[in-house]
Design a protein around this motif. Structure first.
Motif, short mmCIF file in Angstrom:
data_model
loop_
_atom_site.label_atom_id
_atom_site.label_comp_id
_atom_site.label_asym_id
_atom_site.label_seq_id
_atom_site.Cartn_x
_atom_site.Cartn_y
_atom_site.Cartn_z
N MET A 95 86.41 78.47 19.41
CA MET A 95 85.96 79.79 19.80
C MET A 95 84.55 79.66 20.41
SD MET A 95 85.82 83.14 17.46
CE MET A 95 84.33 84.03 17.44
N SER A 96 84.34 80.27 21.55
CA SER A 96 83.03 80.22 22.19
C SER A 96 82.53 81.65 22.42
CB SER A 96 83.09 79.47 23.51
OG SER A 96 83.89 80.17 24.43
N VAL A 97 81.24 81.76 22.44
CA VAL A 97 80.62 83.07 22.62
C VAL A 97 80.02 83.11 24.02
CG1 VAL A 97 78.80 84.60 21.79
CG2 VAL A 97 80.10 83.23 20.16
N ASP A 98 80.32 84.18 24.73
CA ASP A 98 79.79 84.35 26.08
C ASP A 98 78.40 84.96 25.98
OD1 ASP A 98 79.46 84.55 28.78
OD2 ASP A 98 80.68 86.37 28.98
N THR A 99 77.39 84.23 26.43
CA THR A 99 76.01 84.70 26.33
C THR A 99 75.42 85.08 27.68
OG1 THR A 99 75.19 82.43 26.50
CG2 THR A 99 75.58 83.28 24.28
N THR A 100 76.24 85.21 28.69
CA THR A 100 75.71 85.51 30.02
C THR A 100 75.02 86.87 30.06
OG1 THR A 100 77.86 86.35 30.72
CG2 THR A 100 77.34 84.06 31.25
N GLY A 101 75.52 87.83 29.32
CA GLY A 101 74.91 89.16 29.32
C GLY A 101 73.50 89.13 28.76
N ILE A 102 73.30 88.47 27.63
CA ILE A 102 71.97 88.41 27.03
C ILE A 102 71.04 87.56 27.87
CG2 ILE A 102 72.43 86.48 25.46
CD1 ILE A 102 70.35 89.53 24.55
N GLN A 103 71.57 86.52 28.50
CA GLN A 103 70.75 85.68 29.38
C GLN A 103 70.26 86.49 30.59
OE1 GLN A 103 73.24 82.34 30.29
NE2 GLN A 103 72.88 81.36 28.31
N GLU A 104 71.13 87.29 31.16
CA GLU A 104 70.74 88.13 32.29
C GLU A 104 69.71 89.18 31.87
OE1 GLU A 104 74.15 89.77 34.23
OE2 GLU A 104 75.05 87.80 34.55
N LEU A 105 69.88 89.74 30.69
CA LEU A 105 68.92 90.71 30.18
C LEU A 105 67.54 90.08 29.99
CD1 LEU A 105 68.28 93.53 29.02
CD2 LEU A 105 69.01 92.67 26.81
N ILE A 106 67.50 88.92 29.38
CA ILE A 106 66.23 88.22 29.17
C ILE A 106 65.59 87.88 30.51
CG2 ILE A 106 65.20 86.07 28.32
CD1 ILE A 106 67.28 86.22 26.02
N LEU A 107 66.37 87.39 31.45
CA LEU A 107 65.86 87.04 32.77
C LEU A 107 65.31 88.28 33.49
CD1 LEU A 107 65.42 84.84 34.86
CD2 LEU A 107 67.72 85.28 35.72
N THR A 108 66.00 89.39 33.39
CA THR A 108 65.55 90.64 34.02
C THR A 108 64.22 91.10 33.41
OG1 THR A 108 67.83 91.28 34.44
CG2 THR A 108 66.19 93.02 34.50
N ILE A 109 64.11 91.02 32.09
CA ILE A 109 62.87 91.43 31.42
C ILE A 109 61.73 90.52 31.82
CG2 ILE A 109 61.73 91.59 29.16
CD1 ILE A 109 64.43 92.59 28.05
N LEU A 110 61.98 89.21 31.86
CA LEU A 110 60.92 88.27 32.25
C LEU A 110 60.49 88.47 33.70
CD1 LEU A 110 62.07 85.00 30.47
CD2 LEU A 110 60.18 86.51 29.85
N LYS A 111 61.43 88.76 34.58
CA LYS A 111 61.08 89.04 35.98
C LYS A 111 60.24 90.31 36.08
CE LYS A 111 64.88 86.82 38.43
NZ LYS A 111 66.09 87.03 39.25
#
Length: 60
Positions: free
Chosen positions: A1-17
C-alpha cells in the motif's frame, strides 16, 4: 500500500513560493496606530497583571 503525497507536496511548494515572492513593502500599516489606540484600554490592564504575576512569582 502506498500513500499519494502529491497534494501535500504541491501545497507546501505553493506556500514556499508565496513566501519567497512576498514583498512586505506593499503592506499598509497606517491603520496600526488607530487599532493600538482602540485596544490599549483593554490590553494595558491585562499586561500590567501579567507583569505583576511574573514579578511576584519569578522575579522578572
Amino acid at each position: 500500500m502506498s500513500v499519494d503525497t502529491t497534494g501535500i507536496q504541491e501545497l507546501i511548494l505553493t506556500i514556499l513560493k508565496a513566501i519567497a515572492t512576498f514583498d512586505i513593502k506593499t503592506l499598509d500599516f497606517d491603520y496600526l496606530g488607530v487599532v493600538l489606540t482602540m485596544i490599549a484600554p483593554v490590553w494595558n490592564p491585562i499586561w500590567a497583571a501579567v507583569n505583576e504575576f511574573l514579578h511576584e512569582y519569578f522575579g522578572f
